[in-house]
Design a protein around this motif. Structure first.
Motif, PDB file in Angstrom:
ATOM      1  N   ASP A 137       6.355   1.936  -4.358  1.00 35.48           N
ATOM      2  CA  ASP A 137       7.002   0.836  -3.879  1.00 35.48           C
ATOM      3  C   ASP A 137       6.206   0.336  -2.566  1.00 35.48           C
ATOM      4  N   ARG A 138       5.264  -0.167  -2.820  1.00 36.90           N
ATOM      5  CA  ARG A 138       4.374  -0.431  -1.466  1.00 36.90           C
ATOM      6  C   ARG A 138       3.195  -0.977  -1.628  1.00 36.90           C
ATOM      7  N   GLY A 139       2.082  -1.264  -0.851  1.00 35.29           N
ATOM      8  CA  GLY A 139       1.037  -2.261  -1.041  1.00 35.29           C
ATOM      9  C   GLY A 139      -0.111  -1.228  -1.886  1.00 35.29           C
ATOM     10  N   ASP A 140      -1.058  -2.076  -2.274  1.00 41.78           N
ATOM     11  CA  ASP A 140      -1.969  -1.155  -2.888  1.00 41.78           C
ATOM     12  C   ASP A 140      -2.534   0.018  -2.363  1.00 41.78           C
ATOM     13  N   PHE A 141      -2.832   0.990  -3.273  1.00 39.18           N
ATOM     14  CA  PHE A 141      -3.571   2.348  -2.730  1.00 39.18           C
ATOM     15  C   PHE A 141      -4.493   2.680  -3.980  1.00 39.18           C
ATOM     16  N   VAL A 142      -5.294   3.726  -3.513  1.00 42.67           N
ATOM     17  CA  VAL A 142      -6.396   4.002  -4.546  1.00 42.67           C
ATOM     18  C   VAL A 142      -5.985   4.855  -5.801  1.00 42.67           C
TER      19      VAL A 142
ATOM     20  N   TRP B 198      -8.570  15.561  11.336  1.00 48.24           N
ATOM     21  CA  TRP B 198      -7.916  14.978  11.996  1.00 48.24           C
ATOM     22  C   TRP B 198      -8.110  13.286  11.953  1.00 48.24           C
ATOM     23  N   VAL B 199      -6.995  12.627  11.811  1.00 44.90           N
ATOM     24  CA  VAL B 199      -7.288  11.087  11.445  1.00 44.90           C
ATOM     25  C   VAL B 199      -6.711  10.549  12.443  1.00 44.90           C
ATOM     26  N   THR B 200      -7.426   9.843  13.619  1.00 47.68           N
ATOM     27  CA  THR B 200      -6.842   9.379  14.762  1.00 47.68           C
ATOM     28  C   THR B 200      -7.044   7.598  14.679  1.00 47.68           C
ATOM     29  N   GLY B 201      -6.358   7.045  15.583  1.00 44.51           N
ATOM     30  CA  GLY B 201      -6.583   5.419  15.686  1.00 44.51           C
ATOM     31  C   GLY B 201      -5.421   4.700  15.158  1.00 44.51           C
ATOM     32  N   LYS B 202      -5.453   3.333  15.789  1.00 50.60           N
ATOM     33  CA  LYS B 202      -4.302   2.366  15.588  1.00 50.60           C
ATOM     34  C   LYS B 202      -4.053   2.343  14.276  1.00 50.60           C
ATOM     35  N   GLU B 203      -5.135   2.234  13.336  1.00 49.95           N
ATOM     36  CA  GLU B 203      -5.362   2.102  11.884  1.00 49.95           C
ATOM     37  C   GLU B 203      -5.100   3.274  11.112  1.00 49.95           C
ATOM     38  N   ALA B 204      -4.896   4.530  11.528  1.00 52.29           N
ATOM     39  CA  ALA B 204      -4.841   5.537  10.867  1.00 52.29           C
ATOM     40  C   ALA B 204      -3.730   5.632   9.670  1.00 52.29           C
ATOM     41  N   GLY B 205      -2.794   5.052  10.164  1.00 51.59           N
ATOM     42  CA  GLY B 205      -1.581   5.319   9.106  1.00 51.59           C
ATOM     43  C   GLY B 205      -2.048   4.245   7.933  1.00 51.59           C
ATOM     44  N   VAL B 206      -2.327   2.785   8.207  1.00 48.04           N
ATOM     45  CA  VAL B 206      -2.983   2.067   7.239  1.00 48.04           C
ATOM     46  C   VAL B 206      -4.005   2.550   6.286  1.00 48.04           C
ATOM     47  N   PHE B 207      -4.822   3.248   6.971  1.00 47.86           N
ATOM     48  CA  PHE B 207      -6.069   3.918   6.292  1.00 47.86           C
ATOM     49  C   PHE B 207      -5.267   4.999   5.124  1.00 47.86           C
ATOM     50  N   LEU B 208      -4.794   5.786   5.721  1.00 43.33           N
ATOM     51  CA  LEU B 208      -4.160   6.986   4.888  1.00 43.33           C
ATOM     52  C   LEU B 208      -3.221   6.405   3.823  1.00 43.33           C
ATOM     53  N   ASP B 209      -2.396   5.296   4.148  1.00 40.25           N
ATOM     54  CA  ASP B 209      -1.714   4.638   3.054  1.00 40.25           C
ATOM     55  C   ASP B 209      -2.472   4.139   1.931  1.00 40.25           C
ATOM     56  N   ARG B 210      -3.723   3.853   2.260  1.00 39.23           N
ATOM     57  CA  ARG B 210      -4.630   3.381   1.194  1.00 39.23           C
ATOM     58  C   ARG B 210      -5.162   4.621   0.349  1.00 39.23           C
ATOM     59  N   ILE B 211      -5.327   5.723   0.899  1.00 38.07           N
ATOM     60  CA  ILE B 211      -6.144   6.775   0.178  1.00 38.07           C
ATOM     61  C   ILE B 211      -5.021   7.751  -0.621  1.00 38.07           C
ATOM     62  N   LEU B 212      -3.944   7.861   0.039  1.00 43.18           N
ATOM     63  CA  LEU B 212      -2.851   8.846  -0.486  1.00 43.18           C
ATOM     64  C   LEU B 212      -1.969   8.342  -1.208  1.00 43.18           C
ATOM     65  N   THR B 213      -0.975   9.068  -1.942  1.00 43.77           N
ATOM     66  CA  THR B 213      -0.068   8.482  -3.125  1.00 43.77           C
ATOM     67  C   THR B 213       1.406   8.428  -2.458  1.00 43.77           C
ATOM     68  N   ARG B 214       1.433   8.809  -1.402  1.00 46.87           N
ATOM     69  CA  ARG B 214       2.599   8.725  -0.509  1.00 46.87           C
ATOM     70  C   ARG B 214       2.472   8.127   0.725  1.00 46.87           C
ATOM     71  N   PRO B 215       3.349   7.259   1.316  1.00 46.48           N
ATOM     72  CA  PRO B 215       3.109   6.284   2.423  1.00 46.48           C
ATOM     73  C   PRO B 215       2.955   7.177   3.923  1.00 46.48           C
ATOM     74  N   ALA B 216       1.920   7.223   4.524  1.00 47.88           N
ATOM     75  CA  ALA B 216       2.015   7.928   5.729  1.00 47.88           C
ATOM     76  C   ALA B 216       2.569   7.308   6.895  1.00 47.88           C
ATOM     77  N   GLN B 217       2.353   6.063   6.641  1.00 47.22           N
ATOM     78  CA  GLN B 217       3.211   5.156   7.915  1.00 47.22           C
ATOM     79  C   GLN B 217       4.556   5.469   7.917  1.00 47.22           C
TER      80      GLN B 217
END
Lengths: 129, 359
Positions: free
Chosen positions: B258-263, B58-77
């Motif tokens: 087509d979005r911000g930086d990610f790993v 589980w990944v939970t929190g206000k910033e969860a989507g932002v965090f997942l966007d940073r480590i995954l190749t498809r946008p979670a938000q």
């Protein structure tokens, strides 16, 4: 369940002696249950010379490949084309319709080193334990 | 050697006299009665798999989507609540750390389901990139939960699944099944319709039994592998790994630039710009021999690559496989040879979606 009149190898092949120094061989029931669904048989051509306990072919199941060893020396008389065409016969009837190779035996005294069915029953029970 | 891990359904598998094997450190059934039968069951009726070996986080929190966007190749938000998608977690050099399913549970809560292997490494990776983000809670609930996959064309008509039968493909819901609170999604790894369901470890037996009572048949890893291979689905750790980038694995569609930086973004952009040198292909054997992982692929006597997956395709009645070859030799229809125990055996490159539902 393992036929009384057959002889067995430690690699779980069987040999059924036939009159005139001949014999049919195949995979013991234990081997087919271990392999699971058999989907491919690579068997020697008629006329091939084979030696006791030497590799003569391959049996391939969905999950594994296994070498096939000859229980005796001699010459390949025929292979079971029905089993080649429909390898599941080996799963369904390993001691009957699923036989693999018919051999002309060059040295019938070799059969003395194979296990009889009582010995093999014990050997199989230990392998299953 | 470490003792094998057991899923909450381990005892059931033994009671059913399944053949058990070591899969990524887990003791799991490879088959109950027969791989071929279990494969056919999923293509024609309904089968159930114990997939509790897969990790659940589980990944939970206000910033969860932002965090997942940073480590995954498809946008979670951008993922809608109640929906899910396949995604990749890449290293900074673009290599694939894992492929995973991400489910959006709420605006601030996601469920990740990933492969059984390298769990520690992946959890370390998550905490490494979340360090600066105190607003994200990462909980590995794999031990306290269990997961089953119920797959096959008859599955939507199984009574127990009434509460989720309205879900669209990839839809996700928290609901009740067989009286238990579960997370369920219309996803799978077989090429058939079906659901994957996460339940509490202590209660999953009730769920399993409710499906068995309705005629759903237990299926093992053997069928799981032959079904996914027929459907052209990749197995991470076998068809791809940290030495493989998404473009050579033909998973470029899972990379959204087509979005911000990610790993991995910088490396992946460079890989895409340069173009890949090798590519994952599907092949079909011309004869009845079976290609296995690791077998060399040849063209005119020269080795050009290796088989990564191979086996019998029960639905198609042929033998198939996946492997990497140079891009210039990857065209569909190209004749190749697979070296099977030092013997070149002819094969032909085909579309790697070997099987499609409804065809």
């Amino acid at each position: 369940m393992n036929p009384k009149e057959y002889k067995y190898t430690k690699d779980h092949e069987w040999l059924c002696p036939e009159p005139g120094n001949k014999g049919r061989m195949g995979l013991a029931n234990y081997a087919q249950t271990q392999l699971g669904d058999i989907v491919f048989l690579d068997l020697p051509q008629s006329g091939t010379r084979v030696a006791q306990f030497k590799k003569i072919g391959e049996v391939e199941s969905v999950k594994a490949v296994s070498d096939l060893f000859s229980p005796a020396s001699g010459k390949v008389l025929e292979i079971n084309q029905s089993a080649v065409d429909e390898p599941k016969l080996v799963n369904e009837d390993p001691y009957g319709a699923g036989w693999l190779v018919r051999l002309e035996l060059s040295d019938p005294s070799e059969l003395d080193v194979l296990m009889n069915s009582d010995e093999y029953d014990k050997y199989e029970a230990e392998a299953s334990a | 050697m470490k003792p094998l891990k057991k899923t909450p359904l381990n005892e059931v598998h033994h009671q059913l006299k399944a053949r058990m094997i070591d899969f990524a450190g887990w003791e799991l059934p490879v088959w109950y009665t027969s791989v071929l039968e279990e494969h056919k069951t999923v293509r024609s009726a309904a089968g159930i798999f114990d997939v509790s070996d897969m990790g659940r986080v589980w990944v939970t929190g206000k910033e969860a989507g932002v965090f997942l966007d940073r480590i995954l190749t498809r946008p979670a938000q951008k993922l809608e609540v109640g929906s899910s998608q396949l995604s990749l977690m890449c290293l900074e050099n673009g290599g694939i750390l894992d492929d995973l399913w991400i489910f959006r549970v709420r605006t601030d809560r996601y469920l990740i389901v990933w492969n059984a292997a390298n769990t520690e490494e992946k959890l370390d990776w998550l905490s490494r990139w979340s360090d600066s983000d105190s607003h994200v809670l990462i909980e590995d609930v794999s031990a306290g939960t269990a997961m089953v996959a119920v797959q096959g064309p008859v599955v939507p008509h199984v009574k127990t699944l009434q509460s989720v039968s309205h879900l669209p493909r990839f839809g996700y819901a928290e609901t009740k099944i067989a009286g238990l609170s579960v997370s369920a999604a219309r996803t799978g790894y077989t090429g058939e319709d079906g659901f994957e369901i996460v339940a509490e470890a202590t209660k999953v037996l009730t769920l399993w039994e409710s499906f068995i009572e309705q005629g759903v048949k237990p299926c093992g890893l053997g069928a799981r592998d032959s079904l996914r291979l027929e459907a052209g689905m990749l197995l991470c750790g076998q068809d791809m790994d940290s030495g493989t980038d998404p473009f050579e694995a033909d998973l470029g569609w899972l990379v959204d630039f087509d979005r911000g930086d990610f790993v991995g973004k910088k490396s992946l952009l460079e890989i895409k710009r340069q173009g890949v040198k090798r590519e994952l292909i599907g092949f079909q054997m011309e004869g009845r021999e079976i290609a296995r992982p690791g077998y060399p692929i040849q063209k005119s006597g020269h080795e050009i690559g290796k088989v990564t997956s191979g086996g019998h395709a029960p639905t198609l009645g042929v033998n198939i496989g996946l492997g990497y070859v140079p891009v210039e030799l990857s065209a569909i229809g190209t004749g190749i040879e697979i070296m099977i125990r030092n013997k070149p055996v002819p094969a032909r490159i085909v579309n790697k979606r070997f099987y499609r539902r409804g065809v």
